[in-house]
Design a protein around this motif. Structure first.
Motif, PDB file in Angstrom:
ATOM      1  N   CYS A   2      15.450  24.217  23.828  1.00  0.00           N
ATOM      2  CA  CYS A   2      15.918  23.192  24.511  1.00  0.00           C
ATOM      3  C   CYS A   2      15.219  21.863  24.326  1.00  0.00           C
ATOM      4  O   CYS A   2      15.421  21.019  25.130  1.00  0.00           O
ATOM      5  N   TYR A   4      13.761  18.468  22.887  1.00  0.00           N
ATOM      6  CA  TYR A   4      14.367  17.399  22.232  1.00  0.00           C
ATOM      7  C   TYR A   4      14.159  17.632  20.544  1.00  0.00           C
ATOM      8  O   TYR A   4      15.130  17.511  19.737  1.00  0.00           O
ATOM      9  N   THR A   6      13.510  20.310  18.993  1.00  0.00           N
ATOM     10  CA  THR A   6      14.312  21.489  18.584  1.00  0.00           C
ATOM     11  C   THR A   6      15.573  21.226  18.307  1.00  0.00           C
ATOM     12  O   THR A   6      16.212  21.479  17.367  1.00  0.00           O
ATOM     13  N   ILE A   7      16.235  20.359  19.368  1.00  0.00           N
ATOM     14  CA  ILE A   7      17.798  19.987  19.094  1.00  0.00           C
ATOM     15  C   ILE A   7      17.812  19.134  18.100  1.00  0.00           C
ATOM     16  O   ILE A   7      18.852  19.111  17.192  1.00  0.00           O
ATOM     17  N   SER A  11      20.257  20.025  15.033  1.00  0.00           N
ATOM     18  CA  SER A  11      21.233  19.029  14.649  1.00  0.00           C
ATOM     19  C   SER A  11      21.322  18.381  13.234  1.00  0.00           C
ATOM     20  O   SER A  11      22.296  18.326  12.509  1.00  0.00           O
ATOM     21  N   ASP A 142      20.925   9.841  19.669  1.00  0.00           N
ATOM     22  CA  ASP A 142      20.541  11.166  19.394  1.00  0.00           C
ATOM     23  C   ASP A 142      19.942  10.962  17.843  1.00  0.00           C
ATOM     24  O   ASP A 142      19.241  10.419  17.409  1.00  0.00           O
ATOM     25  N   CYS A 227      21.642  21.535  27.386  1.00  0.00           N
ATOM     26  CA  CYS A 227      21.561  22.128  26.078  1.00  0.00           C
ATOM     27  C   CYS A 227      22.661  22.551  25.587  1.00  0.00           C
ATOM     28  O   CYS A 227      22.992  22.391  24.355  1.00  0.00           O
ATOM     29  N   GLU A 230      24.548  19.400  24.125  1.00  0.00           N
ATOM     30  CA  GLU A 230      23.990  18.995  23.037  1.00  0.00           C
ATOM     31  C   GLU A 230      24.277  19.813  21.686  1.00  0.00           C
ATOM     32  O   GLU A 230      24.572  19.406  20.486  1.00  0.00           O
ATOM     33  N   TYR A 231      24.325  21.299  21.909  1.00  0.00           N
ATOM     34  CA  TYR A 231      24.767  21.816  20.716  1.00  0.00           C
ATOM     35  C   TYR A 231      26.307  22.030  20.406  1.00  0.00           C
ATOM     36  O   TYR A 231      26.727  22.162  19.528  1.00  0.00           O
ATOM     37  N   THR A 234      26.613  18.934  18.498  1.00  0.00           N
ATOM     38  CA  THR A 234      26.000  19.419  16.999  1.00  0.00           C
ATOM     39  C   THR A 234      26.965  20.036  16.447  1.00  0.00           C
ATOM     40  O   THR A 234      27.077  19.791  15.037  1.00  0.00           O
TER      41      THR A 234
END
Length: 309
Positions: A2, A4, A6-7, A11, A142, A227, A230-231, A234
């Motif tokens: 989770c 930033y 990694t996301i 993404s 993002d 998280c 965010e996913y 994505t």
């Protein structure tokens, strides 16, 4: 998973992979249109323009976030993605408008429609998507450049993206609803009815994309960042980036396209296709709106007028 970084990495790779599919699908349609003369009917010509916009939009998703931090690149990215999405939607709307006009007993001047649409989409509309520059309303959100998350940015987002997008969707829905309820549709052969059903899938793709983007926008406003959100973002952006791929799936499952690409004998002018000039002239009951250069398309007359012949 989770953090930033990694996301951001997940993404980027998801969106870039989806964009690769989208650009590839758009290019396949473009190459097919240019390679097969029999595909150069009004329907496929508009789809050709749609694919150009989808390809250009998809290419933006290949730009990594570190480059998008450069203001000029971010602005170009934001203008391109928003403008190309609307351009694709407007061209899709044109297909439904022309088909509606054809089945509503009104004159259909396809070339005039396409010429006027081209002037608006390629010459006038881009200026609307430059207007947010006056309020400095483009920025990096993002890993994507779009309208900023402030009052001005949200107003531009509504006025240039969501409101016109949903208006076009409702117009297309109304047009196709009228087409399939029209008694004149009984004059059309079964292969053309099948193609008409295929055509309705293009606005369906846009409806799905706008629905997902609208849901994402609502969630971003109403719930705190997480998280899961965010996913989900994505996933939505990945589906959005692959727009050209979804259109290609529809295009290459269209019977006339499959027949042509498989090199089966198909001639729109010699009586070997499902609807031809000879069958039209003899019975007046089989009128192919899209798959052949029928009198409806070439001479701009209505189904009702043609039936009198």
């Amino acid at each position: 998973m989770c953090s930033y970084d990694t996301i951001e990495n997940v993404s980027f790779y998801v969106e870039a992979t989806s964009a690769l599919l989208g650009v590839g699908g758009a290019l396949c349609i473009i190459v097919s249109y240019l390679s097969y003369k029999n595909l150069r009917t009004f329907y496929f010509r508009i789809l050709f323009y749609i694919s150009i916009t989808d390809g250009l939009k998809g290419a933006i998703f290949f730009i990594p976030a570190n480059l998008l931090k450069i203001t000029e690149i971010c602005i170009i990215s934001a203008v391109t993605t928003n403008y190309m999405t609307m351009a694709s939607s407007i061209w899709t709307l044109l297909i439904s408008v022309i088909i509606y006009q054809a089945t509503a007993n009104s004159s259909v001047k396809v070339e005039k429609y396409i010429r006027n649409w081209s002037i608006f989409v390629f010459c006038i509309m881009p200026f609307f998507y430059l207007l947010p520059l006056s309020t400095n309303s483009f920025g990096l959100i993002d890993i994507n450049c779009t309208f900023k998350e402030n009052i001005d940015g949200n107003l531009w987002r509504l006025g240039l993206f969501y409101i016109p997008g949903w208006i076009m969707i409702f117009i297309s829905f109304y047009a196709y609803n009228k087409v399939f309820k029209s008694s004149n549709l009984e004059l059309v052969d079964e292969s053309t009815k099948t193609l008409l059903k295929k055509v309705t899938l293009y606005p369906l793709v846009i409806i799905i994309l706008f629905t997902l983007l609208s849901i994402l926008r609502i969630l971003m406003i109403t719930i705190p960042e997480s998280c899961a959100l965010e996913y989900f973002s994505t996933a939505v952006m990945g589906i959005y980036a692959a727009h050209g791929f979804w259109n290609a799936m529809i295009f290459f499952t269209t019977p006339s396209v499959q027949i042509l690409i498989c090199k089966r004998k198909m001639s729109f002018s010699s009586g070997k296709s499902s609807v031809t000039y000879s069958s039209q002239a003899s019975s007046g009951s089989n009128i192919n709106l899209l798959d052949c250069p029928s009198l409806l398309i070439k001479e701009s007359i209505s189904l009702k007028d043609y039936h009198k012949y």
